[in-house]
Design a protein around this motif. Structure first.
Motif, PDB file in Angstrom:
ATOM      1  N   ASP A 182      12.101  51.069  -3.898  1.00  0.00           N
ATOM      2  CA  ASP A 182      10.862  51.045  -3.114  1.00  0.00           C
ATOM      3  C   ASP A 182      10.550  52.422  -2.522  1.00  0.00           C
ATOM      4  O   ASP A 182       9.402  52.875  -2.544  1.00  0.00           O
ATOM      5  N   ILE A 183      11.557  53.077  -1.994  1.00  0.00           N
ATOM      6  CA  ILE A 183      11.365  54.417  -1.425  1.00  0.00           C
ATOM      7  C   ILE A 183      10.876  55.382  -2.498  1.00  0.00           C
ATOM      8  O   ILE A 183       9.913  56.132  -2.299  1.00  0.00           O
ATOM      9  N   LEU A 184      11.532  55.351  -3.655  1.00  0.00           N
ATOM     10  CA  LEU A 184      11.153  56.260  -4.740  1.00  0.00           C
ATOM     11  C   LEU A 184       9.753  55.960  -5.267  1.00  0.00           C
ATOM     12  O   LEU A 184       9.001  56.886  -5.614  1.00  0.00           O
ATOM     13  N   GLU A 185       9.368  54.693  -5.300  1.00  0.00           N
ATOM     14  CA  GLU A 185       8.022  54.312  -5.741  1.00  0.00           C
ATOM     15  C   GLU A 185       6.971  54.849  -4.760  1.00  0.00           C
ATOM     16  O   GLU A 185       5.935  55.367  -5.166  1.00  0.00           O
ATOM     17  N   LYS A 186       7.254  54.752  -3.460  1.00  0.00           N
ATOM     18  CA  LYS A 186       6.323  55.273  -2.452  1.00  0.00           C
ATOM     19  C   LYS A 186       6.159  56.784  -2.601  1.00  0.00           C
ATOM     20  O   LYS A 186       5.049  57.311  -2.481  1.00  0.00           O
ATOM     21  N   ARG A 238       9.713  62.808   4.649  1.00  0.00           N
ATOM     22  CA  ARG A 238      10.436  61.753   5.380  1.00  0.00           C
ATOM     23  C   ARG A 238      11.095  60.776   4.407  1.00  0.00           C
ATOM     24  O   ARG A 238      12.282  60.442   4.538  1.00  0.00           O
ATOM     25  N   LEU A 239      10.328  60.331   3.412  1.00  0.00           N
ATOM     26  CA  LEU A 239      10.866  59.391   2.436  1.00  0.00           C
ATOM     27  C   LEU A 239      11.972  60.022   1.585  1.00  0.00           C
ATOM     28  O   LEU A 239      12.958  59.355   1.242  1.00  0.00           O
ATOM     29  N   SER A 240      11.831  61.293   1.276  1.00  0.00           N
ATOM     30  CA  SER A 240      12.859  61.995   0.512  1.00  0.00           C
ATOM     31  C   SER A 240      14.170  62.061   1.296  1.00  0.00           C
ATOM     32  O   SER A 240      15.258  61.904   0.727  1.00  0.00           O
ATOM     33  N   GLU A 241      14.065  62.282   2.589  1.00  0.00           N
ATOM     34  CA  GLU A 241      15.259  62.268   3.444  1.00  0.00           C
ATOM     35  C   GLU A 241      15.901  60.877   3.447  1.00  0.00           C
ATOM     36  O   GLU A 241      17.127  60.755   3.383  1.00  0.00           O
ATOM     37  N   ASN A 242      15.062  59.854   3.510  1.00  0.00           N
ATOM     38  CA  ASN A 242      15.589  58.478   3.460  1.00  0.00           C
ATOM     39  C   ASN A 242      16.324  58.225   2.148  1.00  0.00           C
ATOM     40  O   ASN A 242      17.389  57.606   2.136  1.00  0.00           O
ATOM     41  N   ALA A 243      15.755  58.693   1.055  1.00  0.00           N
ATOM     42  CA  ALA A 243      16.387  58.499  -0.253  1.00  0.00           C
ATOM     43  C   ALA A 243      17.696  59.295  -0.334  1.00  0.00           C
ATOM     44  O   ALA A 243      18.697  58.799  -0.845  1.00  0.00           O
ATOM     45  N   ARG A 244      17.670  60.511   0.180  1.00  0.00           N
ATOM     46  CA  ARG A 244      18.872  61.357   0.127  1.00  0.00           C
ATOM     47  C   ARG A 244      20.015  60.772   0.946  1.00  0.00           C
ATOM     48  O   ARG A 244      21.176  60.850   0.567  1.00  0.00           O
ATOM     49  N   ASN A 245      19.689  60.147   2.068  1.00  0.00           N
ATOM     50  CA  ASN A 245      20.702  59.586   2.963  1.00  0.00           C
ATOM     51  C   ASN A 245      20.943  58.097   2.731  1.00  0.00           C
ATOM     52  O   ASN A 245      21.605  57.453   3.537  1.00  0.00           O
ATOM     53  N   PHE A 246      20.414  57.575   1.657  1.00  0.00           N
ATOM     54  CA  PHE A 246      20.504  56.145   1.389  1.00  0.00           C
ATOM     55  C   PHE A 246      21.961  55.698   1.290  1.00  0.00           C
ATOM     56  O   PHE A 246      22.777  56.344   0.635  1.00  0.00           O
ATOM     57  N   GLN A 247      22.270  54.609   1.961  1.00  0.00           N
ATOM     58  CA  GLN A 247      23.619  54.038   1.930  1.00  0.00           C
ATOM     59  C   GLN A 247      23.612  52.804   1.035  1.00  0.00           C
ATOM     60  O   GLN A 247      22.922  51.824   1.324  1.00  0.00           O
ATOM     61  N   PHE A 248      24.355  52.884  -0.037  1.00  0.00           N
ATOM     62  CA  PHE A 248      24.444  51.752  -0.945  1.00  0.00           C
ATOM     63  C   PHE A 248      25.339  50.671  -0.348  1.00  0.00           C
ATOM     64  O   PHE A 248      26.399  50.972   0.189  1.00  0.00           O
TER      65      PHE A 248
END
Length: 68
Positions: free
Chosen positions: A16-20, A46-56
């Motif tokens: 979802d983050i990558l799609e946005k 902001r979204l790129s930071e969220n994707a970079r810090n994403f916790q699986f």
């Protein structure tokens, strides 16, 4: 024999983050309005930071092989 399997349970959140990010990038390409450009760029950052810090979240399952 016991087998262990793992799966990522929250991968759809990252998708979802990558799609946005993709949608916002398209908006930037199609809308050169300078006032909107800064806001869209900030949102992509902001979204790129969220994707970079994403916790699986990984789910681990142990399964007994009934044939052994």
């Amino acid at each position: 024999m016991v087998y262990q399997s793992e799966r990522i349970t929250n991968i759809s959140q990252l998708e979802d983050i990558l799609e946005k990010i993709s949608v916002l990038a398209q908006l930037i390409k199609n809308n050169p309005c300078i006032e909107k450009l800064q806001g869209l760029t900030n949102e992509i950052i902001r979204l790129s930071e969220n994707a970079r810090n994403f916790q699986f979240d990984i789910e681990v399952r142990k399964v007994n092989d009934p044939t052994h």
